[in-house]
Every structure is written in structure tokens, then in C-alpha cells.
Design an enzyme around this catalytic site. Structure first.
Site, PDB file in Angstrom:
ATOM      1  N   LYS A  87     -14.363   8.206   8.280  1.00  0.00           N
ATOM      2  CA  LYS A  87     -15.106   7.967   7.041  1.00  0.00           C
ATOM      3  C   LYS A  87     -14.643   6.655   6.401  1.00  0.00           C
ATOM      4  O   LYS A  87     -13.599   6.108   6.782  1.00  0.00           O
ATOM      5  CB  LYS A  87     -14.902   9.143   6.080  1.00  0.00           C
TER       6      LYS A  87
ATOM      7  N   TYR B 262       0.244 -16.008 -13.986  1.00  0.00           N
ATOM      8  CA  TYR B 262      -0.307 -15.490 -15.251  1.00  0.00           C
ATOM      9  C   TYR B 262       0.749 -14.676 -15.996  1.00  0.00           C
ATOM     10  O   TYR B 262       1.511 -13.919 -15.395  1.00  0.00           O
ATOM     11  CB  TYR B 262      -1.496 -14.577 -14.972  1.00  0.00           C
TER      12      TYR B 262
END
Ligand SMILES: *Cc1c(COP(=O)(O)O)cnc(C)c1O
Length: 371
Positions: free
Chosen positions: A45, A264
Site C-alpha cells: 500500500k 532559520y
């Protein structure tokens, strides 16, 4: 499935994801031996846990796997185009309007409640009894017949006679923790339920359940994460081989000094002279932002700690210990030194999420595609 290629004539300076299909095949053989005499199905899956359902399923078919599980009808129909003769089961259920598509592609629905059981039987009434699985919930409260519906089915098992019931299945909630009391409770409840129903093959264990022992194997196990190198048992040695290698391209290497910061939020401040390597992988590539300040990459055997925040396209490594590292080199972001289980721990998640998050910008290479 397409394998992304660098533009013709351009040098391949791009981070590369390598999937070792032979390692997946080796893991399959190990799981099949552990589960024998029960059969071993493969769960592919979510596009083969992000690694490519097509190449993975083709390789496993060649290894002798004949039963494949996916989540949705769409995934099942796509897999049918790859494997014309496999048994392909969709776990999500028989939803309104889907029956014809199941029949057209010779796919098996998983019937998750009495209504779906009756719908499939009604759909089969005018033709052949088509195959399906029936899912009995034994402790997940997610999909499958509830406690009340299970009792109703046991008192009226004739409801299963209108179609070809290939497997009755259930799913374990805590199988990666062998001591958890729910494992035995679910096993007992499942055994009790199948004993009360007409004789048919049964399936309970996924990857972790295979390692709980023979009482959990029944007739078919459904191996997912362990095929792809995920550790089946928490806190124990991992018997599965590593399958994935992610080589990140170094875009720049720079010398820095205090009091400079990186990235950042200026979350990392240098205490002295250091070297920073900037690598082409970020959270847009599934290199999870929770790895900020926690991950590591490997240059050969040398660990290069991830410093600062993970940004969209880039990460930064402390490359002070790698004086020879230069732009255009690659570092191991996932691989034998730092596999999906370690990375998952660094990121505070599970290897399933690491794999299914792997981005589309990496060049993808398959080893063992053709034999
Ligand atoms: C995903 C899934 C599996 C495979 O689980 P793994 O832990 O990856 O082996 C098996 N059965 C069901 C019902 C599933 O949803």
C-alpha cells in the site's frame, strides 16, 4: 512506475534515492521462512511504502509471492496492471459503486461490516461467487466487523455462503511489543471466532506479529514494513536488511567562525571555527523538520551532525570532521550507517512515516530490477 532521470546531457548533481530490490527479496525470504508453513503475503500500500509499488511487487512476484495487499481500490487496480495473475486485496472496504470495478480487475475487496458482506453476496448472486476477504475487528476499533456484528455473523454464518471467502482477517494493535497483553487477547478472540465460522483460511499477523510466534501465524501473514527494513520488534535486534540508501548532494561547503549562526531562527551558534556543508534535501523531500538539530549524515564512516533547522530544500551539517568534503560530493542521509529505524528515532516518528514521506525530487534508482 517512471524512474526519474537527469535531463539528457546534464550532469547528475542531484540527491539520489536507491532502492535495493534484492534486499527486499531477501527480507521476504526471511519472513516467509519465519512464517512457514503459513503463507506470506506482501503489503505494498501507499506505493510500496513510498518505494514504488510496481518495482517492489514485480520483484516479490519473481520471488514467489502470490498475494498482495493494498489500501484502496485505486491502488489495487494500478497493481493489477503490473501483476496480471496475483491475488490483490484492497483493505479499505467495499464502498458504494465499487463492486463492478473489483470484478472487472479481478480484485478482492475486504468486507469490513455486515452490510458489505451482504452487498458482495448480492452482487455475486447472478454470476460466479467472487473472492473477498472478511475483516473481523479484535481490538483496533478501526475497520472490520465490530463485536456486535461478529456475534451476529457467528449466529448466522450462512451470510458468508454467497461468495468465495478467501480469508478471514484481523489486525494486531501492539505486536511490536511482545509482552503487551492485547497480543494474546486478540489471538484468542480471533481463534475463537474462526472456530465458530465455516472453515476457511485465516490471517492475523503483519510484520511484527510474525515474530510473536507460530500461534499468531494462522494460514497467511501480511508482511509490510519488515520487507522494507523496518524493525519488527521494539527494543530488539533488527533481523531485517537495510533496503534504502539516500545520498544527499553537497551544494556548498563553507568555513564559519563564532559568533555566526546557521539557518532559520539562528538556532545553532558556532562556538569556534567550523565547516558547514549544505545538502540538497529538506522537508519538501520528506526529510522531516523534526530532525532539526537532531539528525546526522555520514561521510564514509564519519558522522556529520545536522545543525540548525531543516528548511524546505536544504539541510546544514557540521562538516568540521570532514576536511576533504567538497561541493558535488554526496553524504549518506539514509543507509547502512543511519537506517530508517535510526532516522525515525531521531525524528520522533516511526520508519513507516520516514519511508512514505520520501520526496519526489530525488532521483530514484532501483537495484535488482531485472535478473
Ligand atoms: C498496513 C497493514 C499491514 C502491514 O503492516 P506492517 O506493520 O507494515 O507489516 C497488514 N495488515 C493490515 C490490515 C494493514 O493495514
Amino acid at each position: 512506475m517512471p524512474i526519474s532521470k537527469p535531463p539528457a546531457g546534464a550532469p547528475a548533481v542531484v540527491s539520489t534515492l536507491t532502492v535495493d530490490l534484492d534486499a527486499i527479496a531477501g527480507n521476504y525470504r526471511l519472513l516467509r521462512e519465519r512464517a512457514a508453513p503459513a503463507g506470506c503475503a506482501a503489503v505494498v500500500k501507499a506505493d510500496g511504502y513510498g518505494l514504488g509499488a510496481g518495482p517492489v511487487a514485480r520483484r516479490l512476484w519473481r520471488e514467489g509471492c502470490r498475494t498482495f495487499f493494498v489500501a484502496s481500490l485505486e491502488e489495487a487496480a494500478a497493481l493489477r496492471a503490473v501483476l496480471p495473475d496475483a491475488d490483490i486485496v484492497a483493505l479499505n472496504g467495499l464502498l458504494p459503486g465499487e463492486a463492478k470495478t473489483y470484478r472487472e480487475h479481478r480484485l478482492l475487496p475486504t468486507l469490513n461490516d455486515l452490510g458489505q458482506i451482504d452487498d458482495w453476496a448480492a452482487f455475486c448472486r447472478d454470476g460466479d461467487p467472487l473472492p473477498a476477504c472478511v475483516h473481523i475487528d479484535t481490538g483496533m476499533s478501526r475497520l472490520g466487523l465490530s463485536r456486535r456484528e461478529r456475534a451476529e455473523l457467528v449466529s448466522d454464518p450462512h451470510r458468508l455462503s454467497g461468495f468465495d471467502c478467501r480469508y478471514v482477517l484481523s489486525h494486531l494493535a501492539c505486536a511490536d511489543t511482545p509482552d503487551h497483553p492485547l497480543n494474546l487477547q486478540q489471538q484468542s478472540l480471533f481463534a475463537e471466532t474462526i472456530a465458530a465460522l465455516p472453515t476457511m483460511p485465516a490471517s492475523l499477523a503483519a510484520s511484527s506479529g510474525i515474530f510473536l510466534g507460530a500461534d499468531w501465524h494462522f494460514d497467511l501473514v501480511r508482511a509490510g514494513i519488515a520487507l522494507y527494513g523496518g524493525a519488527p520488534t521494539a527494543g530488539a535486534d533488527n533481523p531485517m536488511a537495510n533496503v534504502v540508501r539516500l545520498d544527499g548532494v553537497v551544494l556548498q561547503v563553507r568555513d564559519v567562525d563564532s559568533p555566526e549562526t546557521v539557518g532559520y531562527g539562528a538556532t545553532h551558534r558556532f562556538a569556534g571555527p567550523a565547516r558547514v556543508a549544505t545538502v540538497a534535501a529538506g522537508y519538501a523531500d520528506g526529510y522531516l523538520r523534526s530532525l532539526s538539530g537532531r539528525g546526522a549524515a555520514y561521510w564514509g564512516k564519519t558522522a556529520l551532525p545536522l545543525i540548525g533547522r531543516v528548511s524546505m530544500d536544504l539541510i546544514t551539517l557540521d562538516a568540521t570532521a570532514a576536511p576533504g568534503l567538497t561541493a558535488g560530493d554526496t553524504v549518506e542521509l539514509i543507509g547502512p550507517h543511519h537506517d530508517i529505524n535510526v532516522l525515525a528515532e531521531d525524528a520522533d516518528t516511526i520508519p513507516y512515516e520516514i519511508l512514505t514521506s520520501l520526496g519526489r525530487r530525488y532521483r530514484r534508482r532501483y537495484e535488482g530490477l531485472d535478473a
